[in-house]
Design a protein around this motif. Structure first.
Motif, PDB file in Angstrom:
ATOM      1  N   GLY A 249       0.795  -1.211   0.000  1.00 26.83           N
ATOM      2  CA  GLY A 249       0.000   0.000   0.000  1.00 26.83           C
ATOM      3  C   GLY A 249       0.829   1.263   0.000  1.00 26.83           C
ATOM      4  O   GLY A 249       0.352   2.339  -0.357  1.00 26.83           O
ATOM      5  N   THR A 250       2.099   1.147   0.408  1.00 30.51           N
ATOM      6  CA  THR A 250       2.984   2.313   0.457  1.00 30.51           C
ATOM      7  C   THR A 250       3.785   2.499  -0.828  1.00 30.51           C
ATOM      8  O   THR A 250       4.607   3.411  -0.903  1.00 30.51           O
ATOM      9  N   ALA A 251       3.568   1.651  -1.835  1.00 30.42           N
ATOM     10  CA  ALA A 251       4.425   1.662  -3.032  1.00 30.42           C
ATOM     11  C   ALA A 251       3.843   2.448  -4.188  1.00 30.42           C
ATOM     12  O   ALA A 251       4.371   2.375  -5.305  1.00 30.42           O
ATOM     13  N   LYS A 252       2.750   3.175  -3.971  1.00 29.13           N
ATOM     14  CA  LYS A 252       2.166   4.058  -4.990  1.00 29.13           C
ATOM     15  C   LYS A 252       1.841   3.313  -6.278  1.00 29.13           C
ATOM     16  O   LYS A 252       2.046   3.822  -7.378  1.00 29.13           O
ATOM     17  N   GLY A 253       1.336   2.098  -6.148  1.00 31.74           N
ATOM     18  CA  GLY A 253       0.895   1.343  -7.314  1.00 31.74           C
ATOM     19  C   GLY A 253       1.940   0.463  -7.949  1.00 31.74           C
ATOM     20  O   GLY A 253       1.629  -0.292  -8.877  1.00 31.74           O
ATOM     21  N   PHE A 254       3.204   0.527  -7.492  1.00 36.45           N
ATOM     22  CA  PHE A 254       4.244  -0.337  -8.042  1.00 36.45           C
ATOM     23  C   PHE A 254       3.999  -1.786  -7.605  1.00 36.45           C
ATOM     24  O   PHE A 254       3.533  -2.040  -6.498  1.00 36.45           O
ATOM     25  N   VAL A 255       4.322  -2.703  -8.490  1.00 31.39           N
ATOM     26  CA  VAL A 255       4.187  -4.135  -8.219  1.00 31.39           C
ATOM     27  C   VAL A 255       5.584  -4.746  -8.195  1.00 31.39           C
ATOM     28  O   VAL A 255       6.452  -4.372  -9.003  1.00 31.39           O
ATOM     29  N   PHE A 256       5.790  -5.679  -7.273  1.00 24.87           N
ATOM     30  CA  PHE A 256       7.096  -6.323  -7.128  1.00 24.87           C
ATOM     31  C   PHE A 256       6.917  -7.833  -7.295  1.00 24.87           C
ATOM     32  O   PHE A 256       6.042  -8.433  -6.685  1.00 24.87           O
ATOM     33  N   LEU A 257       7.748  -8.410  -8.134  1.00 23.38           N
ATOM     34  CA  LEU A 257       7.735  -9.850  -8.389  1.00 23.38           C
ATOM     35  C   LEU A 257       9.053 -10.448  -7.933  1.00 23.38           C
ATOM     36  O   LEU A 257      10.094  -9.786  -7.984  1.00 23.38           O
ATOM     37  N   THR A 258       9.025 -11.695  -7.519  1.00 20.49           N
ATOM     38  CA  THR A 258      10.247 -12.449  -7.267  1.00 20.49           C
ATOM     39  C   THR A 258      10.251 -13.648  -8.194  1.00 20.49           C
ATOM     40  O   THR A 258       9.320 -14.455  -8.184  1.00 20.49           O
ATOM     41  N   LEU A 259      11.292 -13.730  -9.036  1.00 24.11           N
ATOM     42  CA  LEU A 259      11.443 -14.844  -9.974  1.00 24.11           C
ATOM     43  C   LEU A 259      12.499 -15.800  -9.448  1.00 24.11           C
ATOM     44  O   LEU A 259      13.568 -15.383  -8.986  1.00 24.11           O
TER      45      LEU A 259
END
Length: 944
Positions: free
Chosen positions: A867-877
């Protein structure tokens, strides 16, 4: 309510001894065990220790809380006596008395923590002690409390579960007669937290960046829905509570704000409109009335009239005024006037879910969902809250049996307890304590070494090397992507660094803009400065950046002359539930106090503003310190006893950030030998097998529990059948367990019977075992259909079976267990990826350069949108060499939300970001990889 005045049960004391005297004896005894003393005649090591203990005991005596502390001590004593690992946390860790009683494990005097953060005369409420127990054993502790105090005097606290977006949509859809599949599709596209926001989306409305309502595009609907699914649990809970608090604050607003304007009628429970009143067959009790009602509406539509007058021939009813609407929301529309088809419907989630917006039931859905906003749905049990009373609890609060066996629950929530004086004790379960408890046992059994957590060397630099390298998969609190990105920057080298690490990656410090200033100062990129020289002793440990709630209190004490109790009142006044009047009074007192101590008014105002700004965001230092102990303990055990740590974390599942498949891949990279499931050797849980000398590290044997589809009943049958002797063959196993065909097939396809077909090639063992399973289940069907047994020297029937390919073997592993010891899915794709310049995770992390254009691919093991990332999405591959993180911008995610959110194997092209040893891919192009290697069966944490 004020006349109830419940009391705690009397603690059983030695004859002639008061509760205060007995508590003091226990504290002095514990102080000698915890601290020792500088001389044989001294009780405490220093005068500061003696003064602090006397101060706390006097406070407890004045507040009459000795019995409460003795009850908590007794619960902890029971757990220790039974070998159940436990540890107090939260504000209780600020208390030296709790430390001496063994309730908490953090020395508050050594860390300089404030007791008044935990208990003070000014607070007028009971202390809050939270105790974590090894989660597998917590029920034993709960039942001990019930047995000791009786079910008439003990019960757990309830939680009122209210409707949110998805639950409201599912229930409303069911009532309106939609299929389960339709309801699920709608729920997937619904707001995760707010039923009202979901209703607006169903109407085709959305708030744009400018705050104005506008149509939502198809891409935005999907991106919003899937993005919310990736919000981590803590943030999601905070956001849900925020919605609930907002609804409650509206409900409790002044009566004046609820008065309807002239010409409007205030909505009451008696005449609140029923959204489904006009829809067959869910409206009136007679189908005739319902059909007639619909016909009138249809006729009114044809005449071009609004529906306000269509339902009756009498004068129009006054427009309804919803007392629960806020100024920032549009007034909730009357369903008898608002159900009109518009262009907005074509952009709503209804269309994306395959529903017709013109259907009357569909049009009613938004109104029902809106009406369910924050309405209680059902009661649940609080995670660990216990209340105890001397008088029968039923004379104070309604009490009922819980759905869980052997539990009773009161019908009040935790926020309802203080007004009547009920005291809550939180008995919580923590998976990490189960892991540590099991790991210590395994180390003792396999190596003959007893590890005493209280005697660990907290300055072991080999452990800190792992932490600095972010080698923390499975380590408590610091295994998330955000923590792994921070560890190489913070470079922890002592215990207090871990305290900061635990506290800094939280929504509060991130929103308060504390993280980057601290890290820049830590790296020497920014000068350490203080608003005033008098603040240096308080803020020095955190490099001038206020991180902890206790620091705000210490500033008030040191600079404004506040007492410790007054400082705690300041902290509470600046909390989430702020009062303008209280804030104004405290602000004036704080500034006046600083001016009286020689601080210029301009500086005093600046200090006040800084405290005020971070008061909502600061993390409790005592809580961070309690968790930091477990961070170090788990990192220590993983570093020195990796096989035992791996077995323990597998047996403690479900817990933590990563699925068992990822934990196994990480263990193998750390040199742990992992053996497959084999019913000839495996127990239900993962076990340790020693292959060489006693001094060597053992191997981990996967347990039967790792095979999917086997539940508690299968565990009971398997363990009972295995008691007498090991299994000799597949037929012997099937006969003794009496498992059904489905269970036996699962075991065969998972490779659990491979040991019974030793002469078969590895790639054919599972099919040969499955053949024998079917043969054993068939048995002899009489003289006309005897079993076909191979003659001596003849080729077995399985010889005609085709071999599995390596990829098929991995696919079967992931499908049946989620774990593969026969190669990671990416290993089978590597020959195709290498010629296309797609690098491994290890190559990207060790050889990549900042700003370089690269391509990587892997199995998606985690998706997250904080919620604090301003809409950024993080993936782990994850691939066969390790893991790498991917950052996705909001615009890119919106364009490919469905692909990014659901595809198990992703190929990513983008730019490499390398900063202070932290490597991320800034994703720009995404493609799904299709291969029959079991990736779709891999467990992943998408924070649904």
């Amino acid at each position: 309510m004020e006349q109830l005045d419940p009391t705690l049960p009397a603690f059983l004391l030695p004859p002639g001894v008061t509760a205060d005297e007995y508590l003091e004896r226990l504290v002095i005894q514990g102080a000698q065990e915890r601290w020792g003393s500088s001389s044989p005649d001294a009780v405490f090591p220093t005068e500061a220790h003696r003064r602090q203990i006397e101060h706390e005991l006097e406070m407890i005596r004045r507040l009459g809380l000795a019995g409460y502390f003795l009850i908590v001590w007794d619960i902890v004593r029971f757990a220790r006596r039974e070998g159940i690992l436990c540890q107090g946390r939260g504000s209780a860790a600020n208390s030296a008395v709790c430390y001496c009683l063994g309730i908490t494990a953090v020395d508050p005097i050594r860390l300089g923590l404030l007791f008044e953060r935990f208990l003070s005369e000014e607070r007028h409420e009971a202390p809050d002690i939270d105790i974590d127990f090894a989660h597998r054993e917590r029920e034993r502790v709960i039942q001990y409390v019930y047995e000791k105090y009786g079910r008439e005097h003990a019960a757990m606290v309830c939680e009122q579960i209210t409707y949110r977006g998805r639950s409201a949509v599912r229930d409303a859809a069911r009532v309106l007669g939609f299929s389960v599949e339709q309801a699920d599709r709608l729920a997937t596209l619904s707001d995760r937290f707010s039923a009202r926001a979901t209703a607006e989306a169903l109407r085709g409305k959305s708030l744009g960046s400018d705050g104005e309502e506008r149509e939502e595009t198809a891409e935005e609907v999907i991106a919003r829905a899937f993005g919310q699914q990736m919000i981590p649990g803590t943030t999601a809970t905070t956001m849900a509570l925020s919605v609930e608090r907002e609804a409650r604050s509206v409900a409790r607003s002044d009566e004046a704000s609820k008065v309807a304007p002239k010409g409007k009628k205030r909505l009451t429970a008696a005449d609140r409109p029923r959204p489904n009143a006009g829809y067959e067959p869910y409206g009136s009790e007679t189908g005739h009335d319902t059909v007639q009602q619909n016909r009138k509406w249809d006729n009114a539509d044809k005449r071009g009239h609004t529906r306000t007058n269509a339902t009756t021939e009498e004068a129009p009813r006054p427009e309804y005024m919803d007392p629960y609407a806020k100024e920032t929301h549009n007034e909730r529309r009357n369903p008898t006037t608002a159900l009109t088809t518009s262009a907005e419907d074509r952009r709503s989630p209804l269309v994306h879910a395959g529903l017709d917006p013109s259907d009357k039931r569909v049009r009613a859905l938004a109104e029902i969902v809106d009406g369910l906003h924050q309405v209680p749905r059902h009661r649940s049990i609080h995670v660990g809250g216990f209340v105890l009373t001397a008088e029968p609890l039923s004379t104070v609060v309604p009490i009922e049996p819980a759905s869980m066996p052997d539990r009773t629950v009161i019908q009040w929530e935790k926020d309802d307890l203080d007004p009547v004086g009920l005291v809550k004790i939180d008995l919580l379960g923590l998976g990490m304590l189960t892991l540590i408890q099991d790991c210590l046992l395994y180390v003792r059994q396999t190596r003959g070494i007893t590890v005493d957590l209280a005697q660990l060397d907290m300055d072991d630099q080999a452990v800190y090397d792992d932490l600095c390298a972010a080698d923390t998969i499975g380590v408590f609190q610091v295994e998330s992507r955000a923590q792994m990105n921070t560890l190489p920057r913070l470079k922890p080298r002592c215990f207090y660094d871990l305290v900061v690490e635990v506290a800094i990656i939280r929504p509060g410090p991130i929103q308060g803009d504390m993280v980057h200033p601290y890290l820049r100062r830590r790296a020497g990129e920014e000068k350490v400065e203080y608003p005033h020289p008098s603040l240096e002793p308080i803020l020095k440990r955190t490099l001038g950046v206020p991180l902890f709630q206790e620091q705000g209190m210490q500033v008030a004490i040191a600079c404004a002359g506040f007492s410790a109790g007054e400082a705690d009142m300041l902290r509470r006044a600046m909390g989430h539930k702020r009062s303008r009047e209280r804030m104004a009074a405290i602000c004036a007192k704080l500034i006046d106090g600083m001016k009286a101590n020689g601080i210029a008014e301009e500086t005093a105002i600046r200090i006040y503003n800084q405290i005020n700004a971070f008061a909502d965001y600061g993390f409790p230092e005592s809580h961070a310190a309690s968790f930091a102990l477990l961070v170090y303990a788990s990192a220590f055990l993983k570093h020195y006893y990796a096989p035992e740590f791996t077995a323990a974390i597998l047996n403690a599942q479900p817990m933590g950030f990563y699925a068992p498949g990822t934990l196994i891949e990480d263990a193998k990279r750390h040199g742990v030998k992992v053996l497959p499931v084999d019913v000839g050797y495996s127990r239900w849980d993962a076990t340790l097998e020693r292959e060489r000398a006693v001094s060597s590290a053992p191997a981990v044997r996967l347990g039967v529990r790792s095979v999917r589809g086997l539940g508690p009943k299968a565990k009971e049958i398997f363990e009972e059948a295995r008691k007498a002797e090991g299994f000799r063959s597949i037929e012997d196993f099937a006969r003794r367990t009496q498992f059904d065909q489905r269970t036996l097939r699962h075991l065969a396809e998972a490779g659990a019977f491979d040991g019974f077909v030793p002469d078969e090639p590895d790639l054919r063992k599972r099919r040969a075992a499955l053949w024998e399973v079917l043969d054993a289940l068939r048995g002899d069907a009489g003289p006309l259909a005897p079993r076909r047994r191979s003659a001596a020297g003849a080729a077995p029937p399985s010889a005609a079976l085709p071999m599995m390919s390596p990829g098929e073997l991995t696919e079967a592993d992931y499908r049946m267990t989620g774990i593969s010891l026969n190669g990671h899915p990416m290993l089978h794709l590597r020959p195709l990826l290498l010629p296309n310049g797609i690098r491994t995770a290890r190559q990207l992390v060790t050889e990549g350069k900042d700003g370089e254009r690269i391509a990587g691919a892997g199995l998606v093991i985690c998706r997250q949108r904080p919620g604090t990332a301003k809409g950024f999405v993080f993936l782990t591959l994850e691939d066969e060499t390790g893991t790498v993180n991917v950052v996705v911008t909001p615009k890119r995610f919106e364009r490919q939300a469905l692909l990014i959110s659901t595809t198990p194997l992703l190929l990513v092209r983008g730019t490499l970001q390398v900063e202070q040893g932290v490597v991320n891919i800034r994703g720009e192009e995404f493609r799904g990889l299709k291969a029959e290697v079991g990736a779709e069966y891999a467990q992943r944490h998408d924070f649904h």
